[in-house]
Design a protein around this motif. Sequence first.
Motif, PDB file in Angstrom:
ATOM      1  N   TYR A 136       8.165   3.507   7.933  1.00 37.07           N
ATOM      2  CA  TYR A 136       6.943   4.254   7.605  1.00 37.07           C
ATOM      3  C   TYR A 136       6.835   5.474   8.511  1.00 37.07           C
TER       4      TYR A 136
ATOM      5  N   ARG B  95      12.725   6.525   1.735  1.00 34.04           N
ATOM      6  CA  ARG B  95      11.990   7.039   0.577  1.00 34.04           C
ATOM      7  C   ARG B  95      12.847   7.117  -0.691  1.00 34.04           C
TER       8      ARG B  95
ATOM      9  N   ASP C 221       1.636   8.354   9.022  1.00 36.68           N
ATOM     10  CA  ASP C 221       0.479   8.177   8.145  1.00 36.68           C
ATOM     11  C   ASP C 221       0.559   6.901   7.302  1.00 36.68           C
TER      12      ASP C 221
ATOM     13  N   GLN D 211       2.526   1.971  -3.468  1.00 41.65           N
ATOM     14  CA  GLN D 211       1.612   2.460  -4.500  1.00 41.65           C
ATOM     15  C   GLN D 211       1.546   3.981  -4.528  1.00 41.65           C
ATOM     16  N   LYS D 212       1.791   4.612  -3.408  1.00 42.00           N
ATOM     17  CA  LYS D 212       1.769   6.079  -3.339  1.00 42.00           C
ATOM     18  C   LYS D 212       2.972   6.717  -4.033  1.00 42.00           C
TER      19      LYS D 212
ATOM     20  N   GLN E 281      11.860   4.956  -3.816  1.00 39.81           N
ATOM     21  CA  GLN E 281      11.426   5.705  -4.999  1.00 39.81           C
ATOM     22  C   GLN E 281      12.274   5.288  -6.194  1.00 39.81           C
TER      23      GLN E 281
ATOM     24  N   ASN F 119       2.984   6.153   5.193  1.00 44.75           N
ATOM     25  CA  ASN F 119       3.772   6.377   3.977  1.00 44.75           C
ATOM     26  C   ASN F 119       5.202   5.896   4.213  1.00 44.75           C
TER      27      ASN F 119
ATOM     28  N   LYS G 190       0.827  -1.215   0.000  1.00 46.21           N
ATOM     29  CA  LYS G 190       0.000   0.000   0.000  1.00 46.21           C
ATOM     30  C   LYS G 190       0.857   1.259   0.000  1.00 46.21           C
ATOM     31  N   ALA G 191       1.922   1.257   0.779  1.00 47.56           N
ATOM     32  CA  ALA G 191       2.785   2.436   0.843  1.00 47.56           C
ATOM     33  C   ALA G 191       3.526   2.653  -0.479  1.00 47.56           C
TER      34      ALA G 191
END
Length: 182
Positions: free
Chosen positions: A153, A164, A156, A27-28, A168, A158, A24-25
């Motif tokens: 994470y 990150r 929230d 996908q953002k 990414q 993320n 889920k994270a």
Amino acid sequence: MAQYNIAVVVGSFRKDSFNQKLAKALQKLFPADFSFTTVRIDDLPLYNQDDEANPSAPVKRLKDEIKAAQGLLFVTPEYNRSIPGVLKNAIDHASRPYGQSVWDGKPAGVIGASVGPIGTALAQQHLRNILAYLNVPTLGQPEAFIHNKEGLYDADGNIGEASRKFLQGWVDAYVGWVKKHV
């Protein structure tokens, strides 16, 4: 509007699954032209070749969701140095009958999270071997063996600041992989 629908196959359906949370994270971090279908695998019967001529509704749904996807994202835990049985069961269902695999040719990414410092390295390697046999072009680099630890994470849900940039980069490589193979 999304041009690339990605079938997300998570090898764990535990309520507090690290890998569900990671899926889920992640996908953002994708661009707007990517959408996601989380493929349900917890209701599949155990694979039995005798059932191939008359597959159950969950097996038909699995195959339809894979067929509709332009790419695959496998997010797997590691159980006993390999992939979970439920994931192997789903792979077997969607690859049969012989010669009618719905996995064939779909570009894939493989990632996973674990409490261990080597993440899911061995499970990912086993999964890559299976996917190679099924003619699934799988992103080779960068590899991503995620150590599920504090800071992965933010509050929230993320991807946290410390991870990150790396994740990414993995997502960007996967996006390029899918676009190259579609």
